[in-house]
Enzyme design. Structure first.
Site, PDB file in Angstrom:
ATOM      1  N   PRO A   1     -73.535 -29.829 -73.998  1.00  0.00           N
ATOM      2  CA  PRO A   1     -74.945 -29.742 -73.583  1.00  0.00           C
ATOM      3  C   PRO A   1     -75.457 -28.310 -73.719  1.00  0.00           C
ATOM      4  CG  PRO A   1     -73.652 -30.965 -71.984  1.00  0.00           C
ATOM      5  CD  PRO A   1     -72.678 -30.332 -72.926  1.00  0.00           C
TER       6      PRO A   1
ATOM      7  N   GLY B   1     -76.849 -24.769 -72.975  1.00  0.00           N
ATOM      8  CA  GLY B   1     -76.779 -23.932 -71.778  1.00  0.00           C
ATOM      9  C   GLY B   1     -75.507 -24.092 -70.976  1.00  0.00           C
ATOM     10  N   CYS B   2     -74.605 -24.970 -71.449  1.00  0.00           N
ATOM     11  CA  CYS B   2     -73.353 -25.172 -70.708  1.00  0.00           C
ATOM     12  C   CYS B   2     -72.332 -24.142 -71.135  1.00  0.00           C
ATOM     13  CB  CYS B   2     -72.812 -26.576 -70.964  1.00  0.00           C
ATOM     14  SG  CYS B   2     -71.220 -26.899 -70.171  1.00  0.00           S
ATOM     15  N   ALA B   3     -71.772 -23.438 -70.191  1.00  0.00           N
ATOM     16  CA  ALA B   3     -70.779 -22.395 -70.503  1.00  0.00           C
ATOM     17  C   ALA B   3     -69.431 -23.007 -70.809  1.00  0.00           C
ATOM     18  CB  ALA B   3     -70.683 -21.424 -69.339  1.00  0.00           C
TER      19      ALA B   3
END
Length: 382
Positions: free
Chosen positions: A378, A380-382
């Site tokens: 997804p 913006g998912c780190a």
């Protein structure tokens, strides 16, 4: 004698008029090497008039274009027509037995006996990701709407049309990022929002190899002239602003396919929802099919064996029925909504407690269930 006002260089629109075909046909000629085209600094094509002489005498078969109206086709389209290049049958399709025998549903061949069909040798995607397959069995039609008009976005969101799954992007960058996670069947480009970049955006979408069979719809206000031949070269249809989801549905209906019987469709949808694949490939190379983050580059390379190997890498498993129940729901939710479900939604739909879900996927929903289900990471998912 040569006319004094006859330009040596022609736009695709001018060349199309000279050859009595659509601009999309001229661009097909360029892509296939039948006509030499030169790109301008703005990204449009220009063609030398003298290069068209042979085509003016005997032009290739013209293609269709619904930009002047959405009356649609008189009969349902077959897969090679629905996924055609602006009406021109792809050369790969002509090698497929499905095309040669004029079969109604290609996926019946692929499932019953891959050697009879094509085993995906000539298809740009797997059946699960195929726009034609999804349409034939009655799954939601994914539509990408590119606009900066917040009122338009809100209106489409508040008043959806049955059978459409709308996804939104503000610009070309967001549109390119969005299609990494799903394959839109239609892209609606707001002419006013895109301004002078509309032509380049339309051409970029049309030439994107990730989007086989994409139909581009341009939305313009009544006052817009829309006479730029280059900008219209790849356009399948045009609608007038303001428009609603029902107007998009009208365009979609203009490209009909023959759906399977209701009972049959339900079986296909259940198979699709349960994660079953029509083209099996147990020899997927995870190193080449995965990105540096460990997520698959495309869901078309996913199968149950892939999930099991990904689970082993994450020290998850062996995969139980509970694991598969969540993985299958995650896939179905993603294909329906264009994003992965939150834990609370998984809990609600599967009946499993949040604690149980966390125990099944201790590395988290994203790195666990999403990754094993073949979803992209997804944003913006780190």
């Amino acid at each position: 004698m040569k006319q004094k006002n006859a330009s040596v260089w022609l736009t695709t629109g001018q060349a199309a008029k000279l050859c009595s075909v659509t601009p999309a046909t001229v661009l097909n000629w360029i892509r296939k090497g039948q006509v030499e085209g030169v790109r301008t600094a703005g990204g449009h094509y220009r063609i030398r008039r003298d290069k068209l002489e042979s085509l003016i005498a005997a032009p290739p078969t013209p293609t269709w274009n619904l930009a002047d109206g959405c009356d649609g086709f008189r009969r349902p389209l077959r897969c090679w027509e629905y996924l055609s290049d602006s009406g021109a049958t792809r050369e790969d399709c002509k090698e497929c037995l499905v095309y040669r025998v004029g079969a109604t549903w290609c996926f019946h061949f692929a499932l019953s006996e891959p050697r009879i069909g094509d085993g995906r040798l000539f298809c740009p995607t797997t059946c699960e990701d195929c726009l034609y397959f999804r349409r034939a069995i009655g799954l939601p039609i994914d539509v990408l709407v590119i606009t900066q008009d917040d009122d338009l976005t809100q209106g489409l969101t508040d008043h959806p049309a049955e059978g459409l799954a709308l996804h939104f992007a503000h610009n070309a960058y967001e549109a390119s990022a969005a299609v990494q996670s799903f394959l839109p069947a239609f892209a609606v480009v707001d002419e006013a929002a895109c301004g002078t970049d509309e032509g380049e955006l339309v051409e970029s979408l049309a030439c994107d190899t990730r989007l086989p069979g994409l139909r581009i719809v341009v939305a313009a206000s009544h006052s817009s002239s829309g006479e730029d031949g280059d900008n219209r070269s790849y356009v399948a249809a045009a609608i007038e602003k303001p428009f609603g989801a029902a107007d998009i549905a009208t365009v979609v209906d203009a490209f009909p396919v023959e759906g399977v019987e209701p009972d049959d469709a339900a079986k296909w949808r259940q198979r699709f929802k349960s994660g079953g694949t029509m083209v099996h490939n147990d020899t997927v190379d995870l190193e080449s099919s995965s990105g540096p983050d460990g997520f698959l580059k495309t869901m078309s390379t996913w199968n149950r064996s892939t999930a099991e190997r990904l689970a082993k890498e994450q020290d998850i498993g062996p995969l139980t029925d509970e694991h598969w129940k969540i993985i299958e729901f995650v896939q179905w939710y993603y294909r329906t909504h264009g994003k992965g479900p939150p834990v609370v939604q998984v809990h609600k739909e599967t009946g499993m407690s949040s604690k149980s879900i966390c125990e099944l996927f201790p590395c988290g929903m994203v790195k666990g269930a999403y990754r094993l289900a073949g979803l992209p990471r997804p944003p913006g998912c780190a």
